[in-house]
Design a protein around this motif. Structure first.
Motif, PDB file in Angstrom:
ATOM      1  N   TYR A 186       0.808  -1.219   0.000  1.00  0.00           N
ATOM      2  CA  TYR A 186       0.000   0.000   0.000  1.00  0.00           C
ATOM      3  C   TYR A 186       0.842   1.270   0.000  1.00  0.00           C
ATOM      4  O   TYR A 186       0.309   2.381   0.044  1.00  0.00           O
ATOM      5  CB  TYR A 186      -0.990   0.006   1.169  1.00  0.00           C
ATOM      6  N   LYS A 207      -8.069   0.437   1.765  1.00  0.00           N
ATOM      7  CA  LYS A 207      -7.909   0.443   3.213  1.00  0.00           C
ATOM      8  C   LYS A 207      -7.993  -0.947   3.838  1.00  0.00           C
ATOM      9  O   LYS A 207      -7.657  -1.126   5.009  1.00  0.00           O
ATOM     10  CB  LYS A 207      -8.948   1.370   3.842  1.00  0.00           C
ATOM     11  N   LEU A 208      -8.441  -1.922   3.057  1.00  0.00           N
ATOM     12  CA  LEU A 208      -8.449  -3.297   3.570  1.00  0.00           C
ATOM     13  C   LEU A 208      -7.045  -3.752   3.942  1.00  0.00           C
ATOM     14  O   LEU A 208      -6.863  -4.647   4.775  1.00  0.00           O
ATOM     15  CB  LEU A 208      -9.021  -4.245   2.519  1.00  0.00           C
ATOM     16  N   LEU A 209      -6.035  -3.137   3.340  1.00  0.00           N
ATOM     17  CA  LEU A 209      -4.652  -3.526   3.574  1.00  0.00           C
ATOM     18  C   LEU A 209      -4.069  -2.982   4.876  1.00  0.00           C
ATOM     19  O   LEU A 209      -3.136  -3.569   5.425  1.00  0.00           O
ATOM     20  CB  LEU A 209      -3.774  -3.064   2.409  1.00  0.00           C
ATOM     21  N   TYR A 210      -4.622  -1.851   5.370  1.00  0.00           N
ATOM     22  CA  TYR A 210      -3.900  -1.195   6.464  1.00  0.00           C
ATOM     23  C   TYR A 210      -4.745  -0.406   7.464  1.00  0.00           C
ATOM     24  O   TYR A 210      -4.279  -0.099   8.563  1.00  0.00           O
ATOM     25  CB  TYR A 210      -2.881  -0.221   5.872  1.00  0.00           C
ATOM     26  N   SER A 211      -5.969  -0.037   7.153  1.00  0.00           N
ATOM     27  CA  SER A 211      -6.671   0.980   7.941  1.00  0.00           C
ATOM     28  C   SER A 211      -7.282   0.444   9.237  1.00  0.00           C
ATOM     29  O   SER A 211      -7.935  -0.611   9.269  1.00  0.00           O
ATOM     30  CB  SER A 211      -7.783   1.613   7.106  1.00  0.00           C
ATOM     31  N   ASN A 212      -7.088   1.235  10.329  1.00  0.00           N
ATOM     32  CA  ASN A 212      -7.728   0.925  11.608  1.00  0.00           C
ATOM     33  C   ASN A 212      -9.033   1.696  11.804  1.00  0.00           C
ATOM     34  O   ASN A 212      -9.623   1.640  12.892  1.00  0.00           O
ATOM     35  CB  ASN A 212      -6.763   1.230  12.757  1.00  0.00           C
ATOM     36  N   LYS A 225      -9.297  -2.860   8.038  1.00  0.00           N
ATOM     37  CA  LYS A 225      -8.254  -3.818   7.677  1.00  0.00           C
ATOM     38  C   LYS A 225      -8.774  -5.241   7.865  1.00  0.00           C
ATOM     39  O   LYS A 225      -9.353  -5.569   8.893  1.00  0.00           O
ATOM     40  CB  LYS A 225      -7.017  -3.605   8.551  1.00  0.00           C
ATOM     41  N   TYR A 226      -8.531  -6.074   6.837  1.00  0.00           N
ATOM     42  CA  TYR A 226      -9.109  -7.417   6.844  1.00  0.00           C
ATOM     43  C   TYR A 226      -8.006  -8.464   6.923  1.00  0.00           C
ATOM     44  O   TYR A 226      -7.025  -8.414   6.170  1.00  0.00           O
ATOM     45  CB  TYR A 226      -9.960  -7.638   5.591  1.00  0.00           C
ATOM     46  N   TYR A 268     -16.679  -1.190   2.238  1.00  0.00           N
ATOM     47  CA  TYR A 268     -15.867  -2.094   3.053  1.00  0.00           C
ATOM     48  C   TYR A 268     -16.731  -3.030   3.893  1.00  0.00           C
ATOM     49  O   TYR A 268     -16.371  -4.195   4.111  1.00  0.00           O
ATOM     50  CB  TYR A 268     -14.926  -1.289   3.946  1.00  0.00           C
TER      51      TYR A 268
END
Length: 423
Positions: A186, A207-212, A225-226, A268
């Motif tokens: 990302y 944002k699936l890669l990193y977001s809180n 984040k998944y 998401y």
């Protein structure tokens, strides 16, 4: 009667799957969930509805760049690329020179529209010609309702695709190691160029890669984040709204999901619901294993009359949990297996069914080379006849000799009979 029973079983299975999947309550206009290994459809909602794909278009642009370009090639940006670019970009300048690798990262991570133009012109000379390449590739992959007119996904009334078609493109793209590696990241840094004296820092909008940041998924507040996410591409325009193609892997399960046309963070939430549904309700099993023995197969006119047929490759499939005992198989051999046969040649297929629904198939291949029995020449036929006559003559002669020897032995033999009192 048997056909009616099969249809009933199939309808029961489909009704179960649809009724269970309907409880997902997705907000999007269209969605699909597939097994990334086999392409099996595990869930669908209006999968063939034609919609604007926005920047998910760049999945196709990216894979074509990899297949038709060289990552180390230096691409020179022209003025048209700069002045025609709208939306997201990395501020390319006329006559700026960058490696294709950097442009590809800008395309798939930053979703840069100017990078998409530069790549298209590098590959095909013009965006129109590149669009033809995109459409040809889409058809090759099995797309049914796709028409691309540009490499970046900016809104055009004729630039349309479907969730189903995008899932095919994503599956194909994620089989490429270079593509897979790029979309799993990302962030990326583009070094200084002949026109930029500062580095450019890229960040993905996936944002699936990193977001809180948190979202509501079926009443539970969870991070965006998944767990297990491996890519791949977001998209947004006013016409398309939010779009997302994602892939995720847990254990031996590998899923791809597509969500099209939804507002805000619901993109998401819908994606979490789809992926959760796949991981919670399906198992991935190796229904066939490479080199597994299938059967001994008769080969007509072969120097070897029988050869072993084996499974060509591993075949993982996704099935509802605890349903492995319901899987049946049908072995289908070619009409006539006849020499010559090559080692590795396909001799038939095994098809696997779950409640009368085809869930996978694998080739049966030969383990040996088998040559055709050669026909004897006229000379060989004559020799064979003389050989048989000669053998017959020797057999007759030998028989006569044996008979005569027996007669001689009979004449020489003396028979003594001993009285019983001397025994």
């Amino acid at each position: 009667m048997k056909k009616i029973i099969s249809i009933v079983f199939f309808l029961i299975f489909v009704t179960y799957s649809v009724s269970f999947a309907d409880s997902l309550n997705l907000s999007c206009k269209s969605a699909i969930l597939i097994d990334a290994n086999t392409g099996q459809v595990l869930y669908e909602k209006n999968p063939h509805l034609k919609l604007h794909p926005a920047s998910t278009t760049k999945i196709m642009t990216g894979i074509l760049a990899i297949e038709h370009g060289n990552m180390n090639d230096i691409v020179t940006v022209d003025e048209e690329t700069v002045y025609l670019t709208e939306g997201s970009h990395i501020a390319l300048e006329p006559e700026e020179q960058l490696p294709l690798e950097d442009l590809l990262h800008a395309l798939l991570i930053e979703s840069a529209n100017d990078s998409a133009f530069a790549i298209a012109k590098y590959i095909s000379g013009s965006t129109d010609e590149f669009a033809k390449l995109m459409n040809n590739k889409a058809k090759e992959l099995g797309a049914l309702n796709t028409n691309f007119v540009n490499p970046n996904g900016l809104t055009n009334e004729n630039h349309l695709t479907t969730a189903y078609d995008l899932s095919l493109m994503a599956k194909y793209a994620m089989e490429n190691e270079t593509f897979r590696e790029i979309v799993s990241n990302y962030t990326y840094t583009i070094p200084v160029t002949n026109k930029k004296d500062e580095e450019r820092y890229l960040k993905s909008s996936n944002k699936l890669l990193y977001s809180n940041e948190t979202i509501n998924v079926d009443g539970e507040i969870v991070p965006i984040k998944y767990d297990g996410i491996t890519g791949i591409k977001t998209g947004y325009t006013q016409a398309a709204q939010n779009c997302l193609v994602a892939s995720a892997k847990r254990g031996n399960q590998n899923l791809i999901a597509v969500v099209l046309k939804v507002n805000g963070k619901e993109i998401y939430s819908d994606m979490h619901k789809l992926l959760n549904y796949g991981f919670d309700n399906f198992d991935t099993i190796d229904i066939a294993v490479k080199n597994e023995f299938v059967d001994n197969l008769e080969i007509k006119n072969g120097e070897i009359p029988i050869i072993a047929g084996i499974v060509k490759k591993d075949l993982p499939i996704s099935i509802p949990k605890d349903s492995i005992n319901k899987v049946t198989e049908k072995v289908m051999l070619d009409d006539e297996l006849k020499a010559p046969i090559e080692n590795g040649q396909t001799l038939g297929k095994i098809k696997y069914y779950l409640e009368d629904q085809l869930v996978g198939e694998v080739d049966i291949v030969s383990t040996l080379d088998v040559d055709t029995i050669s026909s004897p020449t006229i000379f060989e036929k004559i020799l064979n006849k003389w050989y048989l006559l000669l053998i017959g003559f020797f057999i007759i002669v030998r028989a006569i000799v044996v008979i005569k020897q027996k007669k001689k032995r009979k004449h020489r033999r003396k028979i003594y009979r001993v009285p019983s009192s001397y025994r």
